[in-house]
Design an enzyme around this catalytic site. Structure first.
Site, PDB file in Angstrom:
ATOM      1  N   ASP A 113      -8.796 -25.988   6.118  1.00  0.00           N
ATOM      2  CA  ASP A 113      -8.611 -24.895   6.952  1.00  0.00           C
ATOM      3  C   ASP A 113      -8.774 -23.440   6.004  1.00  0.00           C
ATOM      4  OD1 ASP A 113      -7.690 -23.427   8.996  1.00  0.00           O
ATOM      5  OD2 ASP A 113      -5.547 -23.512   8.708  1.00  0.00           O
TER       6      ASP A 113
ATOM      7  N   ASP B  48     -13.436 -22.525  11.526  1.00  0.00           N
ATOM      8  CA  ASP B  48     -12.940 -22.389  10.156  1.00  0.00           C
ATOM      9  C   ASP B  48     -11.839 -23.579   9.934  1.00  0.00           C
ATOM     10  OD1 ASP B  48     -11.009 -22.032  12.253  1.00  0.00           O
ATOM     11  OD2 ASP B  48     -10.140 -20.219  11.563  1.00  0.00           O
ATOM     12  N   GLU B  49     -12.019 -24.874  10.514  1.00  0.00           N
ATOM     13  CA  GLU B  49     -11.349 -25.863  10.242  1.00  0.00           C
ATOM     14  C   GLU B  49     -11.975 -27.073  10.614  1.00  0.00           C
ATOM     15  OE1 GLU B  49      -7.520 -26.570  12.005  1.00  0.00           O
ATOM     16  OE2 GLU B  49      -7.884 -25.330  13.596  1.00  0.00           O
TER      17      GLU B  49
END
Length: 358
Positions: A8, A103-104
């Site tokens: 993350d 983003d993860e």
């Protein structure tokens, strides 16, 4: 036993802005839509979070909490380019990558032979590579199952990692709040709490037949997750067919006007989720869903490649025509995604693909 890593990125959009514009560093910064257009915050720096600013918050309210907040529009093309860099780093360690957003992502490194197969060292190496090649920090969670890896990635932020081993898993799960289990929102948590169920340990000690009788299929999922069981694999070729958001209401509501009051928050959250999509794809329909207090549900959809708030409200009215006096316990909205990629200019804010002008 599998080795799952959840990566993350730390306040991703804001971190990219602070990397590219050093004058923003150390200041309360947010990426999102403007307050005069009923914008929403996509993400914000840790300095802004100290004032209570959060993702999915209305921009106008964020300025009330933090008058000195620096607001910048999103640069989605840049975020996507950096995300591809990060994805390439992942691929050096495993082909089993399940992106959740820009983003993860989940990574299954069970078969990775680097660092003698140590998931802890692999996660450290990935984070080190990301920092060296992009200038951004990432946090990681390592666990034998997906949902616990995601929980773990949040426990040592920013720029840290947390490991749940097979040996420590039973004790970790026993004290874990049920709110950490996917699918347990505020309303469900309140119902569980009324039964004396607040942690996974509470569920472990509770009557399994009663849980199944009260919660049906979800009761079975709850029993498994509370024991640290999650058989879901990594979907390396996963492509979302829709993006949506829904809310279970604290109390049943009965009128169209009450439902309309719920809509703005759902629309803001949908805009945020669309802005975080890993790909821009054509929208081919929008949908409104209602679930009634007899647990039956209805959906109304409109097929179009242009989405507007006005249509969401029209669909809501059509769905309410099927109410038949029943209370509304859940309201949701979504958009269906086509397979082809959008060939339109980027809209650089959290309202991407939504016409927010009523």
């Amino acid at each position: 036993m599998r080795k799952i890593i959840h990566i993350d990125m730390d306040c991703y959009f804001a971190a990219v802005e602070m990397r590219d514009f050093p004058e923003y560093r150390g200041k309360p910064l947010a990426v999102g839509g403007s307050s005069d257009r009923r914008g929403v915050i996509s993400t914000c720096s840790y300095e802004a979070r100290k004032f209570g600013v959060r993702s999915a918050m209305a921009t106008a309210y964020a300025f009330k909490l933090c008058p000195d907040l620096i607001l910048v529009p999103g640069r989605m093309q840049v975020y996507k380019e950096v995300s591809l860099q990060i994805r390439e780093i992942f691929s050096r360690y495993t082909p089993l990558i399940e992106p959740l957003s820009l983003d993860e992502a989940y990574l299954d490194v069970s078969e990775c032979q680097q660092y003698k197969g140590s998931a802890t060292l692999i996660a450290q190496a990935i984070r080190r590579d990301i920092l060296a090649e992009t200038g951004l920090t990432a946090s990681a969670g390592i666990a034998p199952v997906k949902f616990l890896a995601k929980v773990a990635s949040d426990l040592n932020k920013p720029n840290g990692q947390y490991v749940i081993t097979p040996e420590t898993l039973p004790d970790f799960v026993k004290t874990l709040s049920l709110r950490k289990i996917p699918g347990v929102g505020k309303v469900t948590a309140e119902k569980l709490s009324s039964l004396g169920l607040n942690t996974c340990g509470d569920v472990q000690a509770y009557s399994k037949p009663e849980l199944l009788a009260r919660f049906g299929k979800f009761g079975g999922v709850l029993i498994e997750r509370s024991q640290g069981i999650d058989e879901r694999g990594i979907s390396a070729d996963r492509e979302r067919k829709s993006v949506g958001v829904e809310t279970t209401l604290a109390k049943d509501i009965y009128s169209l006007e009450q439902c309309q009051q719920v809509m703005p928050g759902l629309i803001q959250e949908l805009a945020l989720r669309l802005s975080r999509s890993a790909k821009e794809r054509k929208i081919h329909k929008q949908v409104v869903k209602l679930k009634f207090n007899d647990f039956k549900q209805t959906t109304i959809e409109h097929r179009s490649d242009e989405v507007s708030i006005v249509m969401f409200y029209d669909l809501l009215a059509q769905a309410m025509a099927r109410q038949e006096g029943r209370g509304i316990r859940l309201l949701g909205i979504s958009v269906g995604l086509a397979d082809s990629i959008l060939a339109v200019p980027e809209i650089p804010n959290a309202q991407t693909q939504l016409d927010l002008a009523l």
